[in-house]
Design a protein around this motif. Structure first.
Motif, PDB file in Angstrom:
ATOM      1  N   LYS A 160      -2.098   3.409  -6.300  1.00 29.45           N
ATOM      2  CA  LYS A 160      -2.215   3.115  -4.869  1.00 29.45           C
ATOM      3  C   LYS A 160      -1.202   2.076  -4.380  1.00 29.45           C
ATOM      4  CE  LYS A 160      -7.168   4.174  -4.666  1.00 29.45           C
ATOM      5  NZ  LYS A 160      -8.517   3.648  -4.288  1.00 29.45           N
ATOM      6  N   LEU A 161      -0.321   1.614  -5.269  1.00 31.96           N
ATOM      7  CA  LEU A 161       0.651   0.588  -4.906  1.00 31.96           C
ATOM      8  C   LEU A 161       2.080   1.081  -5.096  1.00 31.96           C
ATOM      9  CD1 LEU A 161      -0.910  -2.559  -6.641  1.00 31.96           C
ATOM     10  CD2 LEU A 161      -1.144  -1.866  -4.245  1.00 31.96           C
ATOM     11  N   ALA A 184       1.441  -6.013 -12.924  1.00 32.91           N
ATOM     12  CA  ALA A 184       0.295  -5.775 -12.044  1.00 32.91           C
ATOM     13  C   ALA A 184       0.280  -4.376 -11.447  1.00 32.91           C
ATOM     14  CB  ALA A 184       0.282  -6.813 -10.923  1.00 32.91           C
ATOM     15  N   VAL A 185       1.453  -3.819 -11.119  1.00 36.37           N
ATOM     16  CA  VAL A 185       1.494  -2.489 -10.507  1.00 36.37           C
ATOM     17  C   VAL A 185       0.914  -1.436 -11.456  1.00 36.37           C
ATOM     18  CG1 VAL A 185       3.844  -1.896 -11.269  1.00 36.37           C
ATOM     19  CG2 VAL A 185       2.924  -0.894  -9.153  1.00 36.37           C
ATOM     20  N   ASN A 186       1.089  -1.653 -12.761  1.00 41.62           N
ATOM     21  CA  ASN A 186       0.546  -0.712 -13.751  1.00 41.62           C
ATOM     22  C   ASN A 186      -0.899  -1.050 -14.133  1.00 41.62           C
ATOM     23  OD1 ASN A 186       2.976   0.894 -14.203  1.00 41.62           O
ATOM     24  ND2 ASN A 186       3.825  -0.947 -15.108  1.00 41.62           N
ATOM     25  N   LYS A 187      -1.189  -2.344 -14.229  1.00 40.63           N
ATOM     26  CA  LYS A 187      -2.517  -2.769 -14.683  1.00 40.63           C
ATOM     27  C   LYS A 187      -3.584  -2.588 -13.612  1.00 40.63           C
ATOM     28  CE  LYS A 187      -4.926  -6.671 -16.865  1.00 40.63           C
ATOM     29  NZ  LYS A 187      -5.483  -5.841 -17.938  1.00 40.63           N
ATOM     30  N   PHE A 188      -3.240  -2.878 -12.362  1.00 37.43           N
ATOM     31  CA  PHE A 188      -4.235  -2.842 -11.285  1.00 37.43           C
ATOM     32  C   PHE A 188      -3.970  -1.773 -10.224  1.00 37.43           C
ATOM     33  CE2 PHE A 188      -3.805  -7.450 -12.451  1.00 37.43           C
ATOM     34  CZ  PHE A 188      -5.019  -7.570 -13.122  1.00 37.43           C
ATOM     35  N   GLY A 189      -2.759  -1.222 -10.211  1.00 41.22           N
ATOM     36  CA  GLY A 189      -2.332  -0.372  -9.096  1.00 41.22           C
ATOM     37  C   GLY A 189      -3.105   0.901  -8.888  1.00 41.22           C
ATOM     38  N   VAL A 217      -5.070  -5.376  -1.812  1.00 41.14           N
ATOM     39  CA  VAL A 217      -4.107  -4.357  -1.365  1.00 41.14           C
ATOM     40  C   VAL A 217      -4.533  -2.983  -1.883  1.00 41.14           C
ATOM     41  CG1 VAL A 217      -1.676  -3.675  -1.308  1.00 41.14           C
ATOM     42  CG2 VAL A 217      -2.282  -6.101  -1.401  1.00 41.14           C
ATOM     43  N   VAL A 218      -4.933  -2.909  -3.142  1.00 39.46           N
ATOM     44  CA  VAL A 218      -5.395  -1.641  -3.730  1.00 39.46           C
ATOM     45  C   VAL A 218      -6.550  -1.061  -2.928  1.00 39.46           C
ATOM     46  CG1 VAL A 218      -6.477  -0.589  -5.758  1.00 39.46           C
ATOM     47  CG2 VAL A 218      -4.629  -2.260  -6.060  1.00 39.46           C
ATOM     48  N   ARG A 246       0.851  -1.193   0.000  1.00 40.30           N
ATOM     49  CA  ARG A 246       0.000   0.000   0.000  1.00 40.30           C
ATOM     50  C   ARG A 246       0.890   1.248   0.000  1.00 40.30           C
ATOM     51  NH1 ARG A 246      -2.788   1.533   4.006  1.00 40.30           N
ATOM     52  NH2 ARG A 246      -1.997   0.169   5.642  1.00 40.30           N
ATOM     53  N   LYS A 247       0.505   2.231  -0.791  1.00 37.45           N
ATOM     54  CA  LYS A 247       1.307   3.451  -0.909  1.00 37.45           C
ATOM     55  C   LYS A 247       1.525   4.120   0.444  1.00 37.45           C
ATOM     56  CE  LYS A 247       1.818   7.543  -3.811  1.00 37.45           C
ATOM     57  NZ  LYS A 247       3.146   7.103  -4.275  1.00 37.45           N
ATOM     58  N   GLU A 248       0.553   3.999   1.355  1.00 38.31           N
ATOM     59  CA  GLU A 248       0.665   4.609   2.676  1.00 38.31           C
ATOM     60  C   GLU A 248       1.808   4.020   3.494  1.00 38.31           C
ATOM     61  OE1 GLU A 248      -3.572   4.949   1.285  1.00 38.31           O
ATOM     62  OE2 GLU A 248      -2.026   3.399   1.325  1.00 38.31           O
ATOM     63  N   LEU A 249       2.287   2.832   3.104  1.00 38.81           N
ATOM     64  CA  LEU A 249       3.365   2.168   3.850  1.00 38.81           C
ATOM     65  C   LEU A 249       4.752   2.412   3.251  1.00 38.81           C
ATOM     66  CD1 LEU A 249       1.656  -1.296   4.486  1.00 38.81           C
ATOM     67  CD2 LEU A 249       1.890   0.606   6.092  1.00 38.81           C
TER      68      LEU A 249
END
Length: 265
Positions: free
Chosen positions: A206-207, A198-203, A180-181, A126-129
């Motif tokens: 937020k990842l 996946a980081v680009n396709k689903f993120g 996670v998103v 998660r981006k917050e982490l």
């Protein structure tokens, strides 16, 4: 003497019958005219289903080249990953070609070809982490919730190296990533090639991708134990395509070019 020869002949006949009954997977495929491969088509960019319902990917193209070298057709048998080894054992297909990591535990149950690629586990967090989590070691804490795909080395690694954290697995990768998103999990553990996509396709921004692999994972084709003739054929095939440029052409298509992503939307 006649009695001895008779027993010897019976023994040879029995041995030939056993040998015939245990013909290798490659030999069986050549006789049948079709190479049947068990595959869970959810692992980008190795094997996945495009918007037209076709199974495509890096490993699929390797298997197509293998089937062509044998002079047979390729038949992909879609199988859930957690049941793929039992399905091989009950003759649902000839071999496993599903992004399978060659582990010592699996090697006790299967014979493996030489690896066709080496990957490693990485993290989508998660981006917050971003400021708190710098490696998998930081996630080994009860406050964190981890996820991966059931039956994969991502799940094994989570339970082994981050055993203090909470864990919940899913039947497919996208569902786990979206956990996670959507903030229901803190990190997704999986192979680097998949996480790159996946980081680009689903993120959706937020990842954060921690891209340094923290495991060594050779991926290989799995066959029943004792099928050394088939292993020999597959290994020689892999050596051939590495030398004649076929492997590099297929690799670059899926790992250096992103045109295939349009086929997935």
């Amino acid at each position: 003497m006649k009695k001895f020869l008779s027993k010897l002949l019976c023994g040879v006949t029995a041995l030939l019958a056993v040998s015939a009954a245990h013909a290798g997977a490659i030999e069986d495929a050549v006789k049948r005219g079709t190479l049947k491969v068990g595959m869970d088509p959810t692992y980008m960019p190795f094997e996945m289903t495009n918007k037209r319902g076709q199974i495509i990917g890096f490993e699929v193209d390797l298997l197509k080249a293998m089937a062509k070298s044998m002079g047979v057709k390729l038949e992909l048998v879609s199988t859930g990953y957690d049941g793929i080894i039992p399905a091989l054992m009950t003759n649902k297909f000839d071999m496993i070609g599903s992004g399978m990591t060659l582990t010592q535990e699996r090697n006790l149950r299967l014979n493996f070809s030489e690896p066709f690629i080496v990957v490693g586990q990485t993290l989508l967090i998660r981006k917050e982490l971003e400021d708190k989590v710098k490696s998998y070691k930081d996630l080994n804490d009860p406050q964190y919730r981890l996820t991966s795909k059931i039956g994969t080395t991502g799940e094994i690694v989570a339970r082994k190296l981050m055993s203090k954290a909470q864990y919940h697995g899913y039947d497919n990768e996208p569902e786990a990533v979206l956990d996670v998103v959507n903030g229901k999990a803190d990190a997704f553990i999986y192979d680097a090639p998949y996480n790159v996509v996946a980081v680009n396709k689903f993120g959706n921004g937020k990842l954060v991708f921690l891209d340094k692999p923290f495991t060594y994972e050779p991926l290989a084709f799995g066959l029943k134990k004792g099928d050394y003739d088939s292993i020999n054929y597959i290994n020689n095939f892999l050596h051939q395509i590495h030398e004649d440029g076929t492997y590099d052409r297929i690799h670059d298509k899926w790992f250096k070019d992103t045109a295939w992503l349009k086929d997935m939307e």
